[in-house]
Design a protein around this motif. Structure first.
Motif, short mmCIF file in Angstrom:
data_model
loop_
_atom_site.label_atom_id
_atom_site.label_comp_id
_atom_site.label_asym_id
_atom_site.label_seq_id
_atom_site.Cartn_x
_atom_site.Cartn_y
_atom_site.Cartn_z
N ILE C 5 -13.98 -45.54 56.88
CA ILE C 5 -12.57 -45.17 56.65
C ILE C 5 -12.22 -45.40 55.19
O ILE C 5 -11.60 -44.57 54.55
N LEU C 6 -12.65 -46.55 54.69
CA LEU C 6 -12.27 -46.91 53.33
C LEU C 6 -13.48 -47.46 52.62
O LEU C 6 -14.19 -48.30 53.17
N GLU C 7 -13.74 -46.95 51.45
CA GLU C 7 -14.86 -47.45 50.69
C GLU C 7 -14.40 -47.67 49.25
O GLU C 7 -14.06 -46.73 48.54
N ILE C 8 -14.34 -48.94 48.87
CA ILE C 8 -13.84 -49.27 47.54
C ILE C 8 -14.99 -49.73 46.68
O ILE C 8 -15.79 -50.57 47.11
N ASP C 59 -8.54 -48.84 38.00
CA ASP C 59 -9.78 -48.22 37.56
C ASP C 59 -10.80 -48.45 38.67
O ASP C 59 -10.80 -49.50 39.29
N GLY C 60 -11.64 -47.48 38.91
CA GLY C 60 -12.63 -47.64 39.96
C GLY C 60 -12.40 -46.65 41.07
O GLY C 60 -11.45 -45.87 41.03
N SER C 61 -13.28 -46.66 42.05
CA SER C 61 -13.22 -45.60 43.05
C SER C 61 -12.72 -46.12 44.38
O SER C 61 -13.08 -47.20 44.82
N ILE C 62 -11.82 -45.38 45.00
CA ILE C 62 -11.38 -45.67 46.36
C ILE C 62 -11.63 -44.41 47.18
O ILE C 62 -11.02 -43.37 46.92
N LEU C 63 -12.54 -44.49 48.12
CA LEU C 63 -12.79 -43.32 48.97
C LEU C 63 -12.12 -43.55 50.31
O LEU C 63 -12.37 -44.55 50.98
N PHE C 64 -11.24 -42.63 50.67
CA PHE C 64 -10.61 -42.71 51.98
C PHE C 64 -11.16 -41.58 52.81
O PHE C 64 -10.98 -40.41 52.49
N LYS C 65 -11.88 -41.92 53.88
CA LYS C 65 -12.58 -40.94 54.70
C LYS C 65 -13.40 -39.99 53.84
O LYS C 65 -13.38 -38.77 53.99
N GLY C 66 -14.07 -40.56 52.84
CA GLY C 66 -14.94 -39.77 52.00
C GLY C 66 -14.25 -39.04 50.87
O GLY C 66 -14.91 -38.39 50.06
N GLU C 67 -12.92 -39.12 50.79
CA GLU C 67 -12.23 -38.42 49.70
C GLU C 67 -11.71 -39.43 48.69
O GLU C 67 -11.19 -40.48 49.06
#
Lengths: 508, 297, 242
Positions: C5-8, C59-67
């Motif tokens: 669901i969430l990938e930080i 700064d940095g990446s937050i992917l919510f359901k891959g987006e």
């Protein structure tokens, strides 16, 4: 002050001249005040080996230059159109400077400026026409009307918040206009025009060049008077008092907590400025020999606002420059028709949208943009700022802090990579004396640690019992005991301290 | 007596619409829209252009009236959006937004007047009577169709807007944003789009008032100044952001103007209005209904 | 392997010159209920606000359901928040971010603002009332007049009204009496989140223990799997053992 003198980089140029050390330096002061004419600082020049004086505040030079140009240029050119243009510039600049005093120093967002000017103009013109008042008395009467008007409209200011007050006063001009149109005594029949007012320069002289120059000179003197009033109020005790309460609600509470009655001071400044505005109104009436309803039009009010916005809100120099630009555009390029007002409006919009505070805020703004950009650039190419984020770097003024921290960190990283069982073993076997290179460097790093919380060995009983303590770093405060272990020999205690330091290094 | 009441109601409904536009904009996006005078004239000119076109095309009767009203509102709504895209969107999340947007809207109104002058010239433009000509007489008083129509249309429009605010999804969104912009962002309400919507709606209300006022006066480049100043004063007295407060204040100001003009002197009207508003503000610095500000803080 | 669901990854954020989060990595899988524990001022609230874009910069990446919903952003607080929220993240902010002048019913409805949920708001409201029965009687009341616990229920209930897959609940127990906060957290942990996920930030570890799948500690802007450290028991400095 510390912000304006950078620790690294270019320094701004300051005029300096050698002084005669035989004579005692005497500070010059403005007449009747204790303020120095120029802010001078004595210093020793290591190159010339002589003492010299440095001008720390260059502003007076610019003011003198600007006012000299304003005086000499129109008189020198002597063209009638030029003279009348600069006369209007002087009058509007004076009004704007007083408006700046109200907005900047008193902190009241008032739009009643032109209404006050109009009251002074119409009141004194009416007296002059009906009772034949000569022009010096008109000026006094105008100031009186202005002060009265200022007192009346300062009444709601105590209760109202800034923007509410702005809205309330914005309508005032329009109401005055309606009143004048409806009233017969003030020329309502002739669309609010009053003529036949006593003039400063007799009208038969006005056709000559000397007369026109004299007329311009009076306008210039009026501007000077207003500037002196501005300096007197803004730089004086009352202005200082108001600066404590200038920016926010918290400041206001703080100001009242230290005993500054800023409401009263604010009202005083407002009334003084209003009297000056009424004076300018009366001056305007005698200058052109009458008044017209144009004073009360919203368009003129907005043009004036554009002037101070373009120049920089809250600064006298901003009001001056803005007036020169806007009046220059609107009065010189008369054949452009309505487009020149559109141009002024666009300039005002641009300065609101893109600058922080008009022309005189540009320098600081550009400086900041440049610093930010440089910091980001450096961060990108060197990684020197790795300890900080690039976004943070511009906020740290003293760059040597960054360099120091980065050095410390790389040093720690290298020392950390040397920690292994061999080096610990080496120290355990021989805490003192000659060591290997890595261990020696590590010990050197430990030795230069700051005194507070530095580990030390405490001798409970010589040659029998030692403990590890941490120094407090404060005189009179004893070291604190770190743990309950005791060591039978000094060597073991040394090694225990070493282990603790290594542990701390690893954790850092 | 009845005539005074009627004229008070007419004035109140026209000025009230402008005041509600100002008040509404302030409460929801924290911007004082002083370009409301420009928006006002935009509606008037849009209606005039339509009327010219329609009359030359032979349209008349109710169709013309509806068209004039619609175009007036549309023109002002578009002007409201234009003001928003210049003074609201670029400044919205910068510091000192309130003062800056205030100055920006003032600059727009400076430019606006000149633009009308360039395109339409300084002459007064008349609008065709929207509600027909005629009077209803009762007893010793009477009311013209124009006055009756003004009162009815203004109240109906105001009622519709209030109803819409109370019951619909967009209305809920706007009220939520007025109370807590951060909370609104958290539930997915965008301040920027909602702000533009608010500007369009308050513009439309102003446009309506412009067409209604043009029944009495004319449309000219500076015809927006008077409604702007009176509207400002009403919205201040009503407490910025409170619709009931603004309606009451509009009634009071309308009544004061009608009574002064009738029994005292027309030249005293401005001073009476100003005095009333100053009195209200001295006793209630947040206006008649300005409780919202307190809640917000 | 389903998409989390969430990938930080490598997330840093803060306000102005202050950096609160440092290179943070976190992955949350569907169906997970995660507790986030840490002392005051160690970045729990900042982490939740950063996910919806409410901090000064990030700064940095937050992917919510891959987006990607994060990325580098230096200004414009809250400008992207509505669009992030509409993708399906519901935040119940710290304190009371309720609308004081609206009634409880309107407050709850405003949570269903985004997307197609507006039409089914009545059904959703009923299910929220099942979770928080005390709100049933208060539906018509103005939210500004409620007590602290009731406000918190409204705030959390508003988050539940939306059609979100990720629920972020910030400090549900803050400032509440212990009994009320136990009830509130228990109710939160019993909600059926299906394939969604929930992060509950909380200072009080015992409230969460045994109720959530995973507890993460937060210390000085960094995530620690060791919860004890985050809660301030500095581990005894043992001698170096290598």
């Amino acid at each position: 002050m510390s912000k304006s003198t950078p620790l690294v980089g270019r320094r701004s140029w300051r005029p300096k001249w050698p002084v005669n050390t035989d004579r005692v330096f005497k500070r010059r002061r403005y007449f009747g005040t204790k303020r120095s004419v120029l802010k001078l600082q004595g210093q020793f020049n290591p190159k010339t080996l002589r003492r010299e004086l440095v001008l720390t505040d260059k502003k007076p030079l610019f003011w003198i230059a600007a006012l000299t140009i304003l005086l000499v240029l129109p008189l020198g050119v002597g063209n009638q159109r030029f003279l009348s243009l600069f006369g209007i510039i002087c009058i509007y600049a004076a009004i704007n400077v007083m408006w700046t005093l109200i907005i900047g120093t008193a902190g009241l967002q008032s739009f009643a400026t032109l209404a006050t000017v109009g009251v002074g103009a119409y009141g004194s013109a009416y007296l002059s026409i009906t009772y034949g008042l000569p022009w010096p008395l008109m000026l006094v009467a105008g100031a009186g009307f202005g002060a009265l008007m200022g007192w009346i409209i300062s009444l709601p200011a105590r209760r109202l918040d800034g923007l509410y007050y702005a809205l309330l006063t914005l309508g005032l001009s329009e109401f005055m206009r309606n009143f004048v149109t409806q009233s017969d005594a003030l020329g309502g029949k002739f669309n609010g025009a009053l003529f036949g007012v006593a003039q400063i320069v007799p009208s038969d002289l006005l056709t000559t060049r000397a007369g026109q120059s004299l007329l311009y000179l009076t306008a210039f003197i009026a501007l000077l008077v207003i500037l002196i009033v501005f300096r007197w109020v803004n730089g004086g005790r009352i202005g200082l008092m108001l600066k404590t309460a200038a920016t926010s609600k918290e400041d206001e509470s703080f100001a009242s907590a230290i005993g500054v009655d800023f409401q009263k001071a604010r009202t005083h400044v407002f009334i003084i400025a209003s009297a000056a505005l009424g004076f300018m109104g009366a001056f305007y009436a005698t200058y052109i020999g009458g008044t017209s309803l144009q004073i009360f039009s919203l368009e003129l009010l907005l043009l004036m606002l554009a002037m101070i916005v373009i120049g920089g809100l809250g600064k006298a120099e901003g009001a001056l420059i803005g007036t020169v630009i806007v009046v220059g555009i609107t009065q010189w390029f008369t054949d452009w028709g309505p487009w020149r007002v559109v141009l002024v409006g666009v300039l005002a919009l641009l300065s609101v949208l893109y600058t922080r505070n008009g022309i005189f805020g540009l320098k600081a703004q550009i400086q900041e943009i440049r610093e930010r950009r440089q910091a980001l650039h450096r961060a990108a190419i060197t990684g020197r700022y790795a300890e900080y984020l690039p976004q943070q770097a511009p906020d740290i003024h003293d760059k040597s802090l960054i360099v120091g921290r980065v050095f410390e960190r790389t040093l720690r990283d290298r020392l950390k990579s040397w920690i292994d069982p061999d080096i610990i073993k080496e120290h355990e076997l021989k805490p003192m004396g000659q060591h290997s290179d890595h261990l020696e460097r590590m010990l050197n790093y430990f030795r230069k640690a700051p005194i507070p919380d530095k580990y030390a060995v405490y001798c409970v009983e010589p040659f029998a019992s030692y403990r590890v303590v941490a120094l407090s770093g404060l005189p009179g405060v004893p070291p604190r005991i770190v743990d309950d272990k005791t060591y039978p020999s000094l060597e073991e205690a040394y090694h225990a301290v070493f282990l603790r330091r290594v542990n701390d290094l690893r954790a850092s | 007596m009845i005539e005074v009441v009627i004229s008070a109601a007419v004035l109140a409904s026209m000025y009230g619409l402008v005041a509600i536009g100002i008040s509404f904009t302030w409460a929801s996006i924290g911007m004082l829209n002083l370009a409301q005078g420009f928006i006002f004239t935009a509606g008037g000119y849009a209606a005039w252009v339509f009327a010219e076109f329609a009359i030359s095309a032979g349209i008349s009767g109710p169709l013309l009236s509806v068209g004039v009203l619609t175009f007036g509102m549309l023109g002002s709504a578009v002007a409201g959006l234009a003001v928003g895209s210049i003074a609201f969107l670029p400044l919205q999340d910068r510091d000192n937004f309130r003062t800056r947007s205030l100055i920006a809207t003032l600059a727009i109104s400076l430019i606006g007047t000149q633009v009308w002058l360039i395109f339409f010239g300084p002459q007064n433009k008349p609008l065709p009577p929207v509600f027909g000509e005629g009077r209803i007489e009762f007893g010793n008083a009477g009311i013209s169709y124009g006055q009756l129509g003004t009162i009815i249309v203004a109240s109906v429009m105001l009622g519709l807007v209030i109803l819409w605010m109370r019951s619909s999804r967009r209305g809920l969104q706007m009220r939520a944003m007025m109370m807590n912009p951060l909370g609104a962002a958290v539930v997915g309400v965008s301040v920027r789009t909602t702000g533009m919507r608010v500007l369009a709606i308050s513009g439309a209300l102003t446009g309506l008032s412009s067409v209604l006022l043009a029944q009495i006066f004319f449309v000219s480049p500076t015809s927006g100044v008077q409604p702007l100043t009176v509207g400002l004063i009403i919205s201040l007295a009503g407490g910025l952001g409170s619709i009931p407060g603004t309606v009451i204040a509009a009634g009071l100001v309308g009544l004061a103007e009608a009574v002064t003009a009738r029994y005292l002197q027309q030249s005293l009207v401005p001073f009476v209005l100003f005095g009333i508003v100053v009195l209200i503000l001295i006793f209630r610095p947040r206006g008649l209904g300005g409780l919202l500000e307190d809640v917000r803080e | 392997m389903t998409t989390p669901i969430l990938e930080i990854q490598g997330l840093s954020s803060g306000y102005g010159p202050v950096r609160v989060l440092h290179d943070l990595n976190l992955t949350i899988n569907p169906g997970e209920r995660v507790g986030l524990v840490g002392l005051n001022g160690h970045g729990k609230t900042t982490l939740l606000s950063t996910i919806v874009g409410l901090t000064g910069w990030q700064d940095g990446s937050i992917l919510f359901k891959g987006e990607e919903i994060g990325g580098r952003r230096t200004h414009g607080v809250g400008r992207k928040t509505p669009s992030i929220v509409r993708r399906g993240i519901a935040l119940a902010p710290q304190g009371d971010a309720i609308f004081p002048g609206l009634s409880v019913r309107e407050n709850l409805d405003s949570g269903a603002y985004s997307g197609v949920t507006w039409r089914s708001r009545k059904r959703r409201r009923d299910s929220v009332l099942e979770v928080f029965p005390p709100l049933t009687k208060l539906l018509g009341q103005t939210a500004g007049t409620l007590s602290g616990g009731e406000r918190r229920m409204v705030s959390v209930g508003r988050a539940l009204m939306s059609d979100a897959t990720l629920y972020l609940v910030d400090e549900p127990s803050l400032g509440l009496a212990p009994k009320i906060s136990i009830g509130l957290v228990a109710a939160l942990c019993e909600i059926d989140i299906g394939e969604g996920a929930m992060i509950i930030a909380e200072q009080n570890l015992p409230l969460l223990e045994g109720r959530v799948e995973r507890v993460l500690g937060m210390h000085a802007g960094e995530l620690k799997l060791d919860v004890g450290e985050a809660l301030g028991d500095i581990p005894p400095s043992a001698a170096v053992s290598l």
